[in-house]
Scaffold this motif. Structure first.
Motif, PDB file in Angstrom:
ATOM      1  N   PHE A  49       1.036  -1.199   0.152  1.00  0.00           N
ATOM      2  CA  PHE A  49      -0.263  -0.081   0.046  1.00  0.00           C
ATOM      3  C   PHE A  49       0.883   1.479   0.103  1.00  0.00           C
ATOM      4  O   PHE A  49       1.912   1.326   0.526  1.00  0.00           O
ATOM      5  CB  PHE A  49      -0.962  -0.211   1.282  1.00  0.00           C
ATOM      6  N   ILE A  50       0.370   2.341  -0.564  1.00  0.00           N
ATOM      7  CA  ILE A  50       1.333   3.702  -0.983  1.00  0.00           C
ATOM      8  C   ILE A  50       1.518   4.362   0.326  1.00  0.00           C
ATOM      9  O   ILE A  50       0.380   4.161   1.115  1.00  0.00           O
ATOM     10  CB  ILE A  50       0.383   4.311  -1.834  1.00  0.00           C
ATOM     11  N   GLN A  51       2.581   5.091   0.577  1.00  0.00           N
ATOM     12  CA  GLN A  51       2.887   5.700   1.521  1.00  0.00           C
ATOM     13  C   GLN A  51       2.574   7.177   1.449  1.00  0.00           C
ATOM     14  O   GLN A  51       2.174   7.402   0.336  1.00  0.00           O
ATOM     15  CB  GLN A  51       4.520   5.473   1.957  1.00  0.00           C
ATOM     16  N   ARG A  52       2.670   7.838   2.570  1.00  0.00           N
ATOM     17  CA  ARG A  52       2.409   9.283   2.281  1.00  0.00           C
ATOM     18  C   ARG A  52       3.231  10.331   1.403  1.00  0.00           C
ATOM     19  O   ARG A  52       2.616  11.333   0.766  1.00  0.00           O
ATOM     20  CB  ARG A  52       2.304  10.225   3.784  1.00  0.00           C
ATOM     21  N   ASP A  53       4.265   9.848   0.992  1.00  0.00           N
ATOM     22  CA  ASP A  53       5.114  10.381  -0.182  1.00  0.00           C
ATOM     23  C   ASP A  53       4.650  10.098  -1.326  1.00  0.00           C
ATOM     24  O   ASP A  53       5.157  10.806  -2.398  1.00  0.00           O
ATOM     25  CB  ASP A  53       6.455  10.028   0.012  1.00  0.00           C
ATOM     26  N   LYS A  54       3.628   9.376  -1.682  1.00  0.00           N
ATOM     27  CA  LYS A  54       3.013   8.922  -2.972  1.00  0.00           C
ATOM     28  C   LYS A  54       4.115   8.216  -3.672  1.00  0.00           C
ATOM     29  O   LYS A  54       3.650   8.044  -5.100  1.00  0.00           O
ATOM     30  CB  LYS A  54       2.431  10.107  -3.641  1.00  0.00           C
ATOM     31  N   LYS A  55       5.104   7.860  -3.268  1.00  0.00           N
ATOM     32  CA  LYS A  55       6.023   6.961  -4.239  1.00  0.00           C
ATOM     33  C   LYS A  55       6.379   5.745  -3.515  1.00  0.00           C
ATOM     34  O   LYS A  55       6.456   4.774  -4.496  1.00  0.00           O
ATOM     35  CB  LYS A  55       7.301   7.896  -4.454  1.00  0.00           C
ATOM     36  N   SER A  56       6.554   5.665  -2.569  1.00  0.00           N
ATOM     37  CA  SER A  56       7.095   4.352  -1.599  1.00  0.00           C
ATOM     38  C   SER A  56       6.003   3.617  -1.435  1.00  0.00           C
ATOM     39  O   SER A  56       4.679   4.302  -1.129  1.00  0.00           O
ATOM     40  CB  SER A  56       8.039   4.713  -0.882  1.00  0.00           C
ATOM     41  N   TYR A  57       6.291   2.280  -0.954  1.00  0.00           N
ATOM     42  CA  TYR A  57       5.099   1.259  -0.476  1.00  0.00           C
ATOM     43  C   TYR A  57       5.633   0.790   0.727  1.00  0.00           C
ATOM     44  O   TYR A  57       6.913   0.821   1.045  1.00  0.00           O
ATOM     45  CB  TYR A  57       4.866   0.640  -1.424  1.00  0.00           C
ATOM     46  N   ALA A  58       4.646   0.150   1.424  1.00  0.00           N
ATOM     47  CA  ALA A  58       4.599  -0.775   2.644  1.00  0.00           C
ATOM     48  C   ALA A  58       4.273  -2.015   2.579  1.00  0.00           C
ATOM     49  O   ALA A  58       3.142  -2.189   1.678  1.00  0.00           O
ATOM     50  CB  ALA A  58       4.253   0.143   3.855  1.00  0.00           C
ATOM     51  N   ILE A  59       4.825  -3.098   3.060  1.00  0.00           N
ATOM     52  CA  ILE A  59       4.232  -4.414   3.051  1.00  0.00           C
ATOM     53  C   ILE A  59       4.097  -4.765   4.553  1.00  0.00           C
ATOM     54  O   ILE A  59       4.772  -4.325   5.463  1.00  0.00           O
ATOM     55  CB  ILE A  59       4.852  -5.180   2.189  1.00  0.00           C
ATOM     56  N   VAL A  60       3.123  -5.747   4.751  1.00  0.00           N
ATOM     57  CA  VAL A  60       2.916  -6.411   6.177  1.00  0.00           C
ATOM     58  C   VAL A  60       2.820  -7.921   5.944  1.00  0.00           C
ATOM     59  O   VAL A  60       2.044  -8.503   5.898  1.00  0.00           O
ATOM     60  CB  VAL A  60       1.766  -5.991   6.942  1.00  0.00           C
ATOM     61  N   PRO A  61       4.167  -8.439   6.303  1.00  0.00           N
ATOM     62  CA  PRO A  61       3.993  -9.965   6.057  1.00  0.00           C
ATOM     63  C   PRO A  61       3.236 -10.901   6.937  1.00  0.00           C
ATOM     64  O   PRO A  61       3.118 -10.118   8.398  1.00  0.00           O
ATOM     65  CB  PRO A  61       5.655 -10.431   6.391  1.00  0.00           C
ATOM     66  N   ARG A  73      18.491  -5.170   4.432  1.00  0.00           N
ATOM     67  CA  ARG A  73      19.705  -4.571   4.010  1.00  0.00           C
ATOM     68  C   ARG A  73      19.937  -4.624   2.579  1.00  0.00           C
ATOM     69  O   ARG A  73      20.428  -3.861   2.275  1.00  0.00           O
ATOM     70  CB  ARG A  73      21.022  -5.448   4.758  1.00  0.00           C
ATOM     71  N   LYS A  74      19.495  -5.843   1.945  1.00  0.00           N
ATOM     72  CA  LYS A  74      19.645  -5.956   0.396  1.00  0.00           C
ATOM     73  C   LYS A  74      18.924  -4.832  -0.444  1.00  0.00           C
ATOM     74  O   LYS A  74      19.533  -4.193  -1.162  1.00  0.00           O
ATOM     75  CB  LYS A  74      19.288  -7.257   0.204  1.00  0.00           C
ATOM     76  N   TYR A  75      17.861  -4.531   0.049  1.00  0.00           N
ATOM     77  CA  TYR A  75      16.924  -3.573  -0.767  1.00  0.00           C
ATOM     78  C   TYR A  75      16.677  -2.244   0.107  1.00  0.00           C
ATOM     79  O   TYR A  75      16.111  -1.390  -0.277  1.00  0.00           O
ATOM     80  CB  TYR A  75      15.630  -4.229  -0.677  1.00  0.00           C
ATOM     81  N   ASN A  76      17.841  -1.847   1.014  1.00  0.00           N
ATOM     82  CA  ASN A  76      17.743  -0.622   1.784  1.00  0.00           C
ATOM     83  C   ASN A  76      16.260  -0.428   2.409  1.00  0.00           C
ATOM     84  O   ASN A  76      15.944   1.006   2.167  1.00  0.00           O
ATOM     85  CB  ASN A  76      18.289   0.175   0.849  1.00  0.00           C
ATOM     86  N   VAL A  77      15.834  -1.097   3.017  1.00  0.00           N
ATOM     87  CA  VAL A  77      14.534  -0.923   3.519  1.00  0.00           C
ATOM     88  C   VAL A  77      14.613   0.348   4.742  1.00  0.00           C
ATOM     89  O   VAL A  77      15.230  -0.098   5.680  1.00  0.00           O
ATOM     90  CB  VAL A  77      13.769  -2.034   4.124  1.00  0.00           C
ATOM     91  N   PRO A  78      14.193   1.623   4.535  1.00  0.00           N
ATOM     92  CA  PRO A  78      14.482   2.411   5.493  1.00  0.00           C
ATOM     93  C   PRO A  78      13.867   2.348   6.963  1.00  0.00           C
ATOM     94  O   PRO A  78      14.551   3.058   7.856  1.00  0.00           O
ATOM     95  CB  PRO A  78      14.180   3.790   5.017  1.00  0.00           C
ATOM     96  N   LEU A  79      12.637   1.501   6.960  1.00  0.00           N
ATOM     97  CA  LEU A  79      12.021   1.639   8.124  1.00  0.00           C
ATOM     98  C   LEU A  79      11.439   0.200   8.484  1.00  0.00           C
ATOM     99  O   LEU A  79      10.468  -0.273   7.455  1.00  0.00           O
ATOM    100  CB  LEU A  79      10.889   2.678   8.428  1.00  0.00           C
ATOM    101  N   LEU A 123       4.724  -7.110  11.331  1.00  0.00           N
ATOM    102  CA  LEU A 123       5.836  -6.634  11.004  1.00  0.00           C
ATOM    103  C   LEU A 123       5.755  -5.592   9.846  1.00  0.00           C
ATOM    104  O   LEU A 123       5.224  -6.243   8.680  1.00  0.00           O
ATOM    105  CB  LEU A 123       6.992  -7.590  11.028  1.00  0.00           C
ATOM    106  N   ALA A 124       5.907  -4.400   9.894  1.00  0.00           N
ATOM    107  CA  ALA A 124       5.638  -3.568   8.567  1.00  0.00           C
ATOM    108  C   ALA A 124       7.066  -3.138   7.795  1.00  0.00           C
ATOM    109  O   ALA A 124       7.958  -2.405   8.680  1.00  0.00           O
ATOM    110  CB  ALA A 124       4.696  -2.351   8.696  1.00  0.00           C
ATOM    111  N   LEU A 125       7.277  -3.447   6.721  1.00  0.00           N
ATOM    112  CA  LEU A 125       8.305  -2.975   6.114  1.00  0.00           C
ATOM    113  C   LEU A 125       8.027  -1.709   5.050  1.00  0.00           C
ATOM    114  O   LEU A 125       7.195  -1.793   4.412  1.00  0.00           O
ATOM    115  CB  LEU A 125       9.125  -4.025   5.056  1.00  0.00           C
ATOM    116  N   VAL A 126       8.435  -0.504   5.604  1.00  0.00           N
ATOM    117  CA  VAL A 126       7.938   0.571   5.088  1.00  0.00           C
ATOM    118  C   VAL A 126       9.078   1.172   4.135  1.00  0.00           C
ATOM    119  O   VAL A 126      10.388   1.440   4.327  1.00  0.00           O
ATOM    120  CB  VAL A 126       7.706   1.547   6.151  1.00  0.00           C
ATOM    121  N   GLY A 127       8.759   1.856   3.174  1.00  0.00           N
ATOM    122  CA  GLY A 127       9.416   2.880   2.399  1.00  0.00           C
ATOM    123  C   GLY A 127      10.065   2.077   1.061  1.00  0.00           C
ATOM    124  O   GLY A 127      11.460   2.363   0.599  1.00  0.00           O
TER     125      GLY A 127
END
Length: 217
Positions: free
Chosen positions: A9-21, A41-47, A56-60
């Motif tokens: 789902f889209i984040q507030r910056d309207k560019k990046s996404y988050a997923i919830v495994p 680390r591989k995909y530089n997930v910022p949050l 667990l949410a992977l954001v950005g």
């Protein structure tokens, strides 16, 4: 507007996404956590955020990375939005807590398996507590359960959002099997009679708890 990547789902910056495994019952293994760290680390997930719902949410995430991240995580997509059962939150119960009376983790996992993927008018959240202390927040979940020595108490129609509502006790002294049966009746009646995007709290306020009990008991 293009469709979002699968399970994102889209984040507030309207560019990046988050997923919830999906993390059933909030239970993780060292191997899972190590793999999350490797992928992040591989995909530089910022949050990475532990949510209030034991998820667990992977954001950005960059949109082009989302599908690859899902594949490398090797877990099921956990619905974060949409009209379905979003999660079943369960306390440790008899598995780990000295106050536990009943097996909340076992019942929570069973409920999630039973109702995962069920189409509903709006999102549904479930909370399961292994004792009357109700750490699983039973009274403010669409379906809430708490354990006593005599069995489970099932609550319906709670909400902790912008218009909070304390749920109503539907039945007490239930076995695990009776919980599954009654929860299905509650969700089936809600699905058949609620308006689109109408949460269970607003549904019960509209039709009345006595009408609901008459239909499901």
């Amino acid at each position: 507007m293009t469709n979002p990547p699968r399970g994102a789902f889209i984040q507030r910056d309207k560019k990046s996404y988050a997923i919830v495994p999906r993390i059933s019952g909030g239970l993780v293994t060292p191997d899972f956590l190590e793999n999350v760290a490797r992928v992040a680390r591989k995909y530089n997930v910022p949050l990475i955020k532990l949510t209030s719902a034991q998820r667990l949410a992977l954001v950005g995430l960059n949109p082009e990375d989302v599908e690859k991240i899902w594949q490398e995580l090797g877990v099921d997509v956990g619905p974060a939005v949409g009209p379905c059962v979003h999660y079943v939150k369960a306390c440790p119960g008899t598995a780990a807590c000295r106050f536990g009376v009943l097996d909340s983790l076992g019942l929570g996992l069973r409920l999630e398996k039973e109702f995962l993927g069920m189409d509903l008018p709006a999102k549904v959240k479930v909370g399961v507590s292994g004792c009357p202390n109700k750490c699983g927040e039973a009274y403010v979940r669409d379906i809430g359960l708490f354990g006593k020595k005599s069995g489970w108490t099932l609550i319906f129609g709670g909400n902790s959002g912008a218009r909070p509502r304390i749920g109503d006790i539907i039945a007490e002294n239930l076995s695990d099997d009776q919980v599954i049966e009654l929860a299905r009746k509650c969700l089936d009646y809600y699905k058949a009679n609620a308006r689109g995007r109408e949460r269970t709290a607003r549904f019960i306020e509209r039709i009345g708890i006595e009408e609901f009990k008459k239909a499901v008991l």
